[in-house]
Design a protein around this motif. Structure first.
Motif, PDB file in Angstrom:
ATOM      1  N   LYS A   1       0.821  -1.216   0.000  1.00 46.31           N
ATOM      2  CA  LYS A   1       0.000   0.000   0.000  1.00 46.31           C
ATOM      3  C   LYS A   1       0.854   1.265   0.000  1.00 46.31           C
ATOM      4  CE  LYS A   1      -4.021  -2.178   1.065  1.00 46.31           C
ATOM      5  NZ  LYS A   1      -5.039  -2.360   0.078  1.00 46.31           N
TER       6      LYS A   1
ATOM      7  N   ALA B   1      -9.653  -9.056  -1.169  1.00 45.16           N
ATOM      8  CA  ALA B   1      -9.737  -7.606  -0.909  1.00 45.16           C
ATOM      9  C   ALA B   1     -10.406  -7.294   0.429  1.00 45.16           C
ATOM     10  CB  ALA B   1     -10.485  -6.915  -2.038  1.00 45.16           C
ATOM     11  N   SER B   2     -11.381  -8.103   0.814  1.00 41.17           N
ATOM     12  CA  SER B   2     -12.088  -7.867   2.071  1.00 41.17           C
ATOM     13  C   SER B   2     -11.161  -8.041   3.276  1.00 41.17           C
ATOM     14  CB  SER B   2     -13.282  -8.823   2.175  1.00 41.17           C
ATOM     15  OG  SER B   2     -13.898  -8.698   3.429  1.00 41.17           O
TER      16      SER B   2
ATOM     17  N   GLN C   1      -7.886  -7.907   3.189  1.00 41.24           N
ATOM     18  CA  GLN C   1      -6.888  -6.834   3.104  1.00 41.24           C
ATOM     19  C   GLN C   1      -7.413  -5.554   3.739  1.00 41.24           C
ATOM     20  OE1 GLN C   1      -4.928  -5.693  -0.569  1.00 41.24           O
ATOM     21  NE2 GLN C   1      -5.244  -7.756  -1.348  1.00 41.24           N
ATOM     22  N   GLN C   2      -8.648  -5.225   3.413  1.00 42.45           N
ATOM     23  CA  GLN C   2      -9.251  -3.999   3.938  1.00 42.45           C
ATOM     24  C   GLN C   2      -9.381  -4.063   5.455  1.00 42.45           C
ATOM     25  OE1 GLN C   2     -13.141  -3.171   2.360  1.00 42.45           O
ATOM     26  NE2 GLN C   2     -13.038  -1.018   2.933  1.00 42.45           N
ATOM     27  N   LYS C   3      -9.800  -5.205   5.970  1.00 40.84           N
ATOM     28  CA  LYS C   3      -9.947  -5.352   7.427  1.00 40.84           C
ATOM     29  C   LYS C   3      -8.596  -5.234   8.123  1.00 40.84           C
ATOM     30  CE  LYS C   3     -14.075  -8.233   7.212  1.00 40.84           C
ATOM     31  NZ  LYS C   3     -14.611  -9.584   7.360  1.00 40.84           N
TER      32      LYS C   3
ATOM     33  N   THR D   1      -5.851  -3.818   6.956  1.00 39.30           N
ATOM     34  CA  THR D   1      -5.354  -2.452   6.805  1.00 39.30           C
ATOM     35  C   THR D   1      -6.018  -1.541   7.827  1.00 39.30           C
ATOM     36  OG1 THR D   1      -4.955  -2.816   4.453  1.00 39.30           O
ATOM     37  CG2 THR D   1      -5.047  -0.537   5.189  1.00 39.30           C
TER      38      THR D   1
END
Length: 141
Positions: free
Chosen positions: A19, A115-116, A118-120, A122
Motif C-alpha cells: 500500500k 480484498a475484504s 486486506q481492507q480489514k 489495513t
C-alpha cells in the motif's frame, strides 16, 4: 495451523509495503520539554521578557522538532517492542483465525488475494498506528 506473532508482523509488513504506507510518529513530549527548557533559560538570562522570548523560540523549535519524519511502516512495525507487537497480533488474529494455511507465504498469498481481508487488516493497522502510536499516515511514494 497456529499463527505466531512474527508471521503476523511479516504479513503486516508486506501489506503496508504493498500500500506504500509511511508513518510519522510524533514526539510531543520532547517538544514540550524543549519549549519549557528554553523558556526557563530565557527567564534566567532576560527575566520576564526572556521567559516570553524563550517560550516562543522553544515552542517554534519544539513544533519543528516534533513534526515527525515519515518512515516506512514495515520499519516501524519491526522496531516495536514485543508487547506492542502482541497488541497488534491480538487484533489481527480475530480476522486471520478462520483462514487455513501452512506457512507465512501461503498466508500472505491468501490475504493479498482477498480484498475484504486486506481492507480489514489495513483498518486494524491504521487504527493501531493512529491511536496507539499517535502516528500520521501517508500513502504512496
Amino acid at each position: 495451523m497456529p499463527i505466531n506473532v512474527d508471521d503476523v508482523m511479516q504479513l503486516f509488513c508486506h501489506l503496508s509495503q504493498e500500500k506504500g504506507m509511511k508513518a510519522a510518529v510524533k514526539h510531543s513530549g520532547r517538544g514540550a520539554l524543549l519549549a519549557g527548557a528554553t523558556a526557563f533559560l530565557g527567564g534566567l538570562v532576560g527575566g520576564p521578557p526572556g521567559i516570553a522570548f524563550g517560550g516562543a523560540v522553544g515552542g517554534l523549535l519544539g513544533a519543528w522538532m516534533t513534526s515527525g519524519q515519515f518512515r516506512p511502516v514495515p520499519q516501524i512495525l519491526l522496531e516495536l517492542p514485543p508487547a506492542e507487537q502482541q497488541k497488534l497480533y491480538d487484533e489481527a488474529i480475530a480476522i486471520l483465525s478462520r483462514l487455513d494455511w501452512t506457512d507465512v507465504a501461503q498466508l500472505t498469498a491468501l490475504v493479498m488475494g482477498n480484498a475484504s481481508i486486506q481492507q480489514k487488516l489495513t483498518g486494524v493497522l491504521i487504527n493501531y498506528l493512529s491511536k496507539e502510536l499517535r502516528a500520521e499516515i501517508q500513502y504512496g511514494e
